[in-house]
Structures are given as structure tokens and as C-alpha cells.
Design an enzyme around this catalytic site. Structure first.
Site, PDB file in Angstrom:
ATOM      1  NE  ARG A 230     -17.491-127.983  40.810  1.00  0.00           N
ATOM      2  CZ  ARG A 230     -17.231-127.537  39.596  1.00  0.00           C
ATOM      3  NH1 ARG A 230     -16.908-128.374  38.633  1.00  0.00           N
ATOM      4  NH2 ARG A 230     -17.312-126.260  39.314  1.00  0.00           N
TER       5      ARG A 230
ATOM      6  CG  ASP B  19     -21.411-131.939  27.266  1.00  0.00           C
ATOM      7  OD1 ASP B  19     -21.077-130.773  26.990  1.00  0.00           O
ATOM      8  OD2 ASP B  19     -21.056-132.506  28.321  1.00  0.00           O
TER       9      ASP B  19
HETATM   10  C1  LIG Z   1     -17.437-124.831  29.338  1.00  0.00           C
HETATM   11  S1  LIG Z   1     -18.498-125.929  28.500  1.00  0.00           S
HETATM   12  C2  LIG Z   1     -18.415-125.268  26.840  1.00  0.00           C
HETATM   13  C3  LIG Z   1     -19.785-125.101  26.216  1.00  0.00           C
HETATM   14  C4  LIG Z   1     -19.780-124.463  24.836  1.00  0.00           C
HETATM   15  N1  LIG Z   1     -18.968-125.200  23.903  1.00  0.00           N
HETATM   16  C5  LIG Z   1     -19.346-123.030  24.928  1.00  0.00           C
HETATM   17  O1  LIG Z   1     -18.227-122.690  24.501  1.00  0.00           O
HETATM   18  O2  LIG Z   1     -20.125-122.207  25.435  1.00  0.00           O
HETATM   19  C6  LIG Z   1     -17.487-127.420  28.373  1.00  0.00           C
HETATM   20  C7  LIG Z   1     -18.290-128.676  28.098  1.00  0.00           C
HETATM   21  O3  LIG Z   1     -17.391-129.716  27.738  1.00  0.00           O
HETATM   22  C8  LIG Z   1     -17.911-130.937  28.242  1.00  0.00           C
HETATM   23  N2  LIG Z   1     -16.837-131.954  28.332  1.00  0.00           N
HETATM   24  C9  LIG Z   1     -15.841-132.041  29.232  1.00  0.00           C
HETATM   25  N3  LIG Z   1     -15.100-133.129  29.014  1.00  0.00           N
HETATM   26  C10 LIG Z   1     -15.638-133.757  27.940  1.00  0.00           C
HETATM   27  C11 LIG Z   1     -15.304-134.947  27.235  1.00  0.00           C
HETATM   28  N4  LIG Z   1     -14.269-135.731  27.583  1.00  0.00           N
HETATM   29  N5  LIG Z   1     -16.083-135.292  26.174  1.00  0.00           N
HETATM   30  C12 LIG Z   1     -17.132-134.519  25.815  1.00  0.00           C
HETATM   31  N6  LIG Z   1     -17.490-133.389  26.439  1.00  0.00           N
HETATM   32  C13 LIG Z   1     -16.749-133.005  27.498  1.00  0.00           C
HETATM   33  C14 LIG Z   1     -18.469-130.547  29.599  1.00  0.00           C
HETATM   34  O4  LIG Z   1     -19.432-131.490  30.056  1.00  0.00           O
HETATM   35  C15 LIG Z   1     -19.057-129.157  29.315  1.00  0.00           C
HETATM   36  O5  LIG Z   1     -20.432-129.207  29.064  1.00  0.00           O
END
Ligand SMILES: C[S@@+](CC[C@H](N)C(=O)[O-])C[C@H]1O[C@@H](n2cnc3c(N)ncnc32)[C@H](O)[C@@H]1O
Length: 291
Positions: free
Chosen positions: A42, A151
């Protein structure tokens, strides 16, 4: 300048550790040595994009003041953004059957209802919440109901704001929802589906790192934080649950991801009331201010 992919450098253990440490400090993300090749591939994409030929140069860049934007792009490249409509459908059943009846009565009596999708990725989660609300409340436009969707990753938020999805991404959506809450758009080679304004108008997207300050005032009646903390270390997870409690209305709900749990001995008042579903006891307070 783009470097050809066969010129991609190898990441040393020290460079991997430096990048893992930065990702942990900035976003709470945990990358063990087993994820080194994923991280390398990545970050290599970022190197190629920038025309940088070594990881050490890249680490210097993201550690400097001029590298602030690149640091965000690096975090964005390391996050997992997988999501889908009505994912973990039992939460949307609980929302429709147990949560919304009370909240809608409150909203119809002039009350303010606030819902937070924390870690909303490309929008499927907040839009699923909005569709669930619209399916049980055709009068939603007359009510003060808003969904805040946040996010850390600006790229996924941009996709979410557009709200356009391929037919494949609508696999979990039944024809009723598809007909009522999406309109067809052409994408050159085929048809995409865009959420209608009725759905979009309920959702407000904002960039927010869960590890930093939460600038919202007031309380949320429902919080979805699903499949987000799973990528964090235990200490970060433990520090987040009380913070969620501090912004949850009395009697408010918290939905977490299928492999996430609030530890039993945790010092919060959340009670486990269903599968990956938590609730606070009732006392009076005011809903969150989003703007
Ligand atoms: C796997 S997705 C989950 C999406 C949705 N909540 C679902 O369950 O389908 C995880 C998300 O968490 C976000 N994320 C990761 N670290 C984060 C942080 N420190 N603060 C806010 N968002 C974060 C990522 O950018 C990503 O879009």
C-alpha cells in the site's frame, strides 16, 4: 513522476516499524509484522504516485510539516473500508422494531433525534439507517431527525457524499428499497444507483478521527460504531467506550460490529441488550447539535 512497479523498493523491518508506529499514533491502527507485505504494497503505491524512491525518504516526508497532507493519504491507504448496505441486518431490524417507534413519537412531539455512524466508510451504513427510518416514517421530512456520518478518511467520505453504487453493491437491498430510495444513473458501461435526495438529506458527512476531539455538542440517541475499533489496539478500544457513553443520550443505543464486544468489567453503564447491541439506562438529557 511515476516509478515503474518493478522498481518498487523493499521495506526494511525498521521502516515497517516506523510506519506502523505512525499509523498507531495517528489513527489507532495496529499492524503486526504479519501485515508487513500488505503495508509495503500500500505504501509502495504512494511512493510511485509521488516519485519517491525510498521508504526512508517517505518516512521523513510524513514526519515533516509539509508532509501533513501525505500523512492523511497514507492513513487513508492503510484503512480497511469494506462496507455494505444493511450489513449485520439484525441491527436494522432492532432499529426499525425497537428503537425507532419511541424516537419517532418523540420527534413527532417536536423532539430532536440524532444518530451517529462513526467510521461510516463509503456511506452504506448511514444510508441504510436513513432508508430504515424512511421505510417506517414517510413523514420524516417534517421531523428533526439527522444522521451524522464520520470517518478519518477523506477519500471514502467523498465517495459517500456522491452516494452512487454499482448494481452489485445493492445485492442486499430488496426491490422495495431499491425502487423507493435509489434512482438509476448511467456510468458509461452500465447502470449505477444513486441514493435519492430524501435519503441523502438525512445524512451529514464530516471528517473525524475518533482518537482526537469530538467537536459535536449534546447527545446521540443511537450510535453505530461497527467494524472500526477491531483495527485498534485494546487500550484504544477501552478508552473509546466511555467516550461513546459520554455522548449517548439516556436510554440511547450503541451498535458494534459482529466481532466487537464491550468488555464485561468495563466501567460504563452500557447494558448488553441483544447481539452486539448495547443500551444506556434512562435519565434526561438533550440531543446532539450537528452544526
Ligand atoms: C471496515 S470500515 C467499517 C464501515 C462500516 N461501519 C461498516 O461496518 O460497514 C472501517 C472504517 O473505519 C475508519 N477508521 C479507521 N480508523 C479510524 C479513526 N481513527 N477514526 C475514524 N475512522 C476510522 C476507516 O477509514 C474505515 O472507513
Amino acid at each position: 513522476m511515476h516509478l515503474p512497479s518493478h522498481l518498487s523498493p523493499e521495506m526494511s523491518d525498521t521502516e515497517f516499524s516506523a510506519i506502523a508506529e505512525i499509523a498507531h499514533r495517528e489513527a489507532g491502527l495496529v499492524f503486526t509484522q504479519g501485515k508487513a507485505s500488505l503495508v509495503q504494497s500500500r505504501i509502495n503505491r504512494r511512493l510511485r504516485k509521488l516519485g519517491i524512491s525510498s521508504f526512508s525518504q517517505y518516512i521523513s516526508l510524513i514526519s515533516s510539516q509539509q508532509g501533513e497532507n501525505e500523512l492523511k493519504l497514507m492513513i487513508s491507504s492503510l484503512t480497511t473500508n469494506i462496507s455494505s448496505f444493511l450489513r449485520e441486518s439484525h441491527h436494522f431490524e432492532i432499529l426499525a422494531d425497537k428503537v425507532l417507534p419511541q424516537l419517532l413519537s418523540y420527534a413527532r412531539a417536536g423532539g430532536r433525534v440524532r444518530i451517529w455512524s462513526a467510521g461510516c466508510s463509503t456511506g452504506q451504513e448511514p444510508y441504510s439507517i436513513a432508508m430504515t427510518i424512511c421505510s417506517v416514517a414517510p413523514d420524516v421530512e417534517a421531523l428533526d431527525i439527522k444522521i451524522l456520518a464520520t470517518d478519518i478518511d477523506e477519500n471514502v467520505l467523498n465517495t459517500a457524499r456522491v452516494g452512487t453504487y454499482s448494481e452489485r453493491e445493492l445485492a442486499n437491498i430488496d426491490s422495495n428499497y431499491r425502487n423507493n430510495f435509489f434512482s438509476k444513473t448511467q456510468n458509461g458501461s452500465g447502470t449505477d444507483f444513486q441514493v435519492t435526495n430524501q435519503i441523502r438529506n438525512l445524512v451529514f458527512f464530516r471528517e473525524l478521527n475518533l482518537l482526537r476531539n469530538w467537536p459535536m455538542k449534546g447527545f446521540f440517541d443511537v450510535i453505530f460504531c461497527r467494524n472500526v475499533v477491531i483495527y485498534f489496539d485494546e487500550g484504544t478500544q477501552l478508552s473509546l467506550w466511555p467516550r461513546f457513553e459520554s455522548v449517548t443520550a439516556s436510554g440511547g443505543w450503541l451498535f458494534v460490529g459482529h466481532s466487537e464486544r464491550l468488555p464485561e468489567k468495563l466501567d460504563t453503564h452500557f447494558q448488553n441488550v441483544g447481539p452486539t447491541t448495547y443500551r444506556l439506562p434512562n435519565k434526561s438529557n438533550t440531543s446532539a447539535e450537528l452544526e
